[in-house]
Write a protein that holds these residues in place. Structure first.
Motif, mmCIF file in Angstrom:
data_model
loop_
_atom_site.group_PDB
_atom_site.id
_atom_site.type_symbol
_atom_site.label_atom_id
_atom_site.label_comp_id
_atom_site.label_asym_id
_atom_site.label_seq_id
_atom_site.Cartn_x
_atom_site.Cartn_y
_atom_site.Cartn_z
ATOM 1 N N SER A 37 21.396 73.860 74.362
ATOM 2 C CA SER A 37 22.395 72.727 74.094
ATOM 3 C C SER A 37 21.431 71.476 74.207
ATOM 4 O O SER A 37 20.181 71.455 74.829
ATOM 5 C CB SER A 37 23.061 72.778 75.459
ATOM 6 N N TRP A 38 21.817 70.380 73.483
ATOM 7 C CA TRP A 38 20.980 69.172 73.516
ATOM 8 C C TRP A 38 20.792 68.739 74.865
ATOM 9 O O TRP A 38 19.697 68.228 75.372
ATOM 10 C CB TRP A 38 21.835 68.150 72.417
ATOM 11 N N GLY A 217 19.593 61.119 65.832
ATOM 12 C CA GLY A 217 20.784 61.241 66.461
ATOM 13 C C GLY A 217 21.978 61.778 65.291
ATOM 14 O O GLY A 217 23.152 61.383 65.278
ATOM 15 N N GLY A 218 21.520 62.976 64.527
ATOM 16 C CA GLY A 218 22.405 63.339 63.574
ATOM 17 C C GLY A 218 21.625 64.049 62.355
ATOM 18 O O GLY A 218 20.192 64.043 62.530
ATOM 19 N N VAL A 219 22.139 64.407 61.414
ATOM 20 C CA VAL A 219 21.502 65.241 60.163
ATOM 21 C C VAL A 219 21.482 64.083 59.110
ATOM 22 O O VAL A 219 22.527 63.668 58.770
ATOM 23 C CB VAL A 219 22.341 66.506 59.991
ATOM 24 N N PRO A 220 20.252 64.175 58.583
ATOM 25 C CA PRO A 220 20.136 63.343 57.277
ATOM 26 C C PRO A 220 20.800 63.986 56.145
ATOM 27 O O PRO A 220 20.995 65.088 56.208
ATOM 28 C CB PRO A 220 18.606 63.359 57.335
ATOM 29 N N ASP A 221 21.042 63.182 55.001
ATOM 30 C CA ASP A 221 21.469 63.719 53.787
ATOM 31 C C ASP A 221 20.387 64.674 53.036
ATOM 32 O O ASP A 221 20.605 65.575 52.485
ATOM 33 C CB ASP A 221 22.004 62.754 52.980
ATOM 34 N N ARG A 245 24.535 77.227 63.513
ATOM 35 C CA ARG A 245 24.897 78.532 64.078
ATOM 36 C C ARG A 245 25.406 78.245 65.491
ATOM 37 O O ARG A 245 26.078 78.820 66.079
ATOM 38 C CB ARG A 245 23.947 79.701 63.960
ATOM 39 N N TYR A 246 24.466 77.410 66.280
ATOM 40 C CA TYR A 246 24.812 77.194 67.715
ATOM 41 C C TYR A 246 25.976 76.160 67.839
ATOM 42 O O TYR A 246 26.184 75.800 68.977
ATOM 43 C CB TYR A 246 23.650 77.280 68.599
ATOM 44 N N GLY A 247 26.340 75.654 66.866
ATOM 45 C CA GLY A 247 27.309 74.745 66.893
ATOM 46 C C GLY A 247 26.883 73.096 67.578
ATOM 47 O O GLY A 247 27.388 72.360 67.953
ATOM 48 N N LEU A 248 25.468 73.131 67.067
ATOM 49 C CA LEU A 248 24.606 71.907 67.620
ATOM 50 C C LEU A 248 24.539 70.950 66.498
ATOM 51 O O LEU A 248 24.429 69.769 66.810
ATOM 52 C CB LEU A 248 23.227 71.982 68.046
ATOM 53 N N ILE A 249 24.961 71.302 65.398
ATOM 54 C CA ILE A 249 25.251 69.947 64.098
ATOM 55 C C ILE A 249 26.412 70.600 63.536
ATOM 56 O O ILE A 249 26.889 71.823 63.508
ATOM 57 C CB ILE A 249 24.019 69.951 63.175
ATOM 58 N N ASN A 250 26.963 69.988 62.536
ATOM 59 C CA ASN A 250 27.948 70.180 61.883
ATOM 60 C C ASN A 250 27.825 70.133 60.524
ATOM 61 O O ASN A 250 28.909 70.432 59.824
ATOM 62 C CB ASN A 250 29.487 69.650 62.325
#
Ligand code: F0G
Length: 402
Positions: A37-38, A217-221, A245-250
């Protein structure tokens, strides 16, 4: 461990590096002993080992570490040609030996040491060699490096010398050096190979993805990566897949692999719509780090780019050197030529309107400029000679009025 070619799975073993049945590349699948977890990660000191739950650390073993990872993610602010793309540079040059390789070495050397190995060996265009040499020193192991003679940058050779590696210079290319290492390891199993077909190493390198998400603080494009032996782009993609897979990003980024035109087996294949690389027998580029004609990790890299809906592109040496100067002179970032390929690739994608205004892109700057002093010297500068202090004063005070 799973073979990406035939799908067979194996119990993990430090010495299991290629599939014993089909010689395909293996992938490590870490089963977290606790859910990642983060918030848990944020409590630990930053660096590769903060992501412990997703790393393969043998029980009761202390990592062989030099404090790698948690490199700066810097916003690019002064390069106009990006026209509204939000670009961040992941500055891997500030790792302990000056490149991203240290992330992989801390894990692979830890695994190697725990397995009782005494000597590590790598083929290298320079960075893997200096990183392996440093981590082997820390682990009290011998390091043997096999490099293409006259084709590795001065800083990398100097590092390997200082760290005390045994250096074998081969008249030939990196690809031939790698072939020699594979054969040597077959003949003498006391040698532990640390090239990126070693899946343990890629486990460390996947932490670039974790840090990008944490720092941004997020996923880049888009994530743009220079490609040589094609391990790093595969590792970074694996990192993003695990976070998902672990739900840490969507969401997932699109991966771009950038090659130098004279050493572009994957970009050439991609352009022609082929699913296998067009190997180069005589790769040539100023970006010596990625002067590779037969990338061993190509199946993983092809998969990463295809699955992520990304692409491979190539850039020529002039574009690489010009990007190197842009980063240094507008952003204060000194990188070696291979790293500048990331920016050169991004500029090309922006020009072709493949990356759109408002999108977020991360360029991975893989190695420090000091690695390749010759390329830095060739950038050219105003250099004036003063024969005495008085003359120096006259010169400097006249400069701004000129
Ligand atoms: N950038 C730099 C600075 C590198 O040193 C390398 C690889 C790459 C990019 C490409 O990464 O091989 O995982 O696709 N250098 C290796 C070496 C080959 O021996 O140091 P890759």
């Amino acid at each position: 461990m799973r073979c990406i070619q035939c799908g067979r799975t194996y119990d993990p073993h430090p010495r299991l590096l290629l599939c014993p049945m089909c010689q395909g590349l293996l992938e490590v699948e870490v089963e977290p002993y606790e859910y990642p977890s983060w918030s848990k990660w944020a409590l630990r000191s930053p660096g590769v080992w903060r992501y412990l739950e997703l790393l393969p650390l043998p029980r009761g073993v202390e990592p062989v570490s030099l404090g790698e990872g948690w490199t700066p993610l810097t916003r690019i602010t002064n390069i106009g040609d990006l026209h509204g793309v939000n670009v961040y540079a992941k500055n891997e040059g500030v790792n302990p030996t000056g490149s991203f390789k240290d992330r992989g070495m801390t894990v692979a050397v830890t695994v190697a040491k725990a397995s009782g190995a005494h000597a590590v060996i790598v083929a290298s265009t320079g960075n893997t060699a200096s990183s392996a040499a440093a981590y082997a020193a820390k682990a009290s192991m011998r390091a043997i490096i096999v490099v293409p003679r006259g084709k590795i940058a001065l800083g990398k050779l100097a590092q390997s010398i200082l760290y005390g590696a045994v250096i074998v210079e081969i008249e030939g290319s990196f690809d031939q050096a790698l072939e020699a290492v594979l054969e040597a390891v077959r003949q003498d199993p006391r040698l532990y190979p640390l090239n990126s077909f070693n899946p343990w190493r890629l486990e460390g390198q996947k932490t670039i993805a974790f840090e990008i998400v944490e720092q941004l603080g997020g996923v880049p494009d888009w994530v743009v990566v220079p490609v040589g032996n094609a391990g790093n782009i595969s590792a970074i993609w694996k990192g993003f897949l695990e976070l998902k897979r672990y739900g840490l990003i969507n969401k997932l980024p699109r991966m771009v692999g950038v090659q130098a035109r004279g050493a572009s087996p994957l970009a050439s294949a991609w352009r022609r719509g082929l699913s296998e690389p067009v190997f180069f027998d005589h790769p040539e580029t100023v970006a010596t780090a990625i002067r590779i004609g037969r990338p061993i990790n190509w199946p993983k890299a092809m998969r990463a780019v295809r699955e992520s809906k990304g692409l491979f592109i190539d850039v020529d040496d002039d574009e690489i050197l010009s990007a190197q100067r842009l980063l240094a002179r507008h952003e204060g970032l000194a990188v070696e030529p291979a790293s500048a390929a990331s920016l050169a690739g991004l500029l090309k994608l922006r020009k072709d309107r493949i990356i759109e205004k408002g999108e977020k892109a991360v360029i991975v700057l893989t190695g420090h400029g000091l690695k390749d002093p010759d390329s830095m010297m060739a950038a050219g500068a105003t250099r004036l000679i003063a024969r005495n202090p008085g003359e120096a004063v006259r010169i400097v005070t006249s400069l701004l009025t000129r």
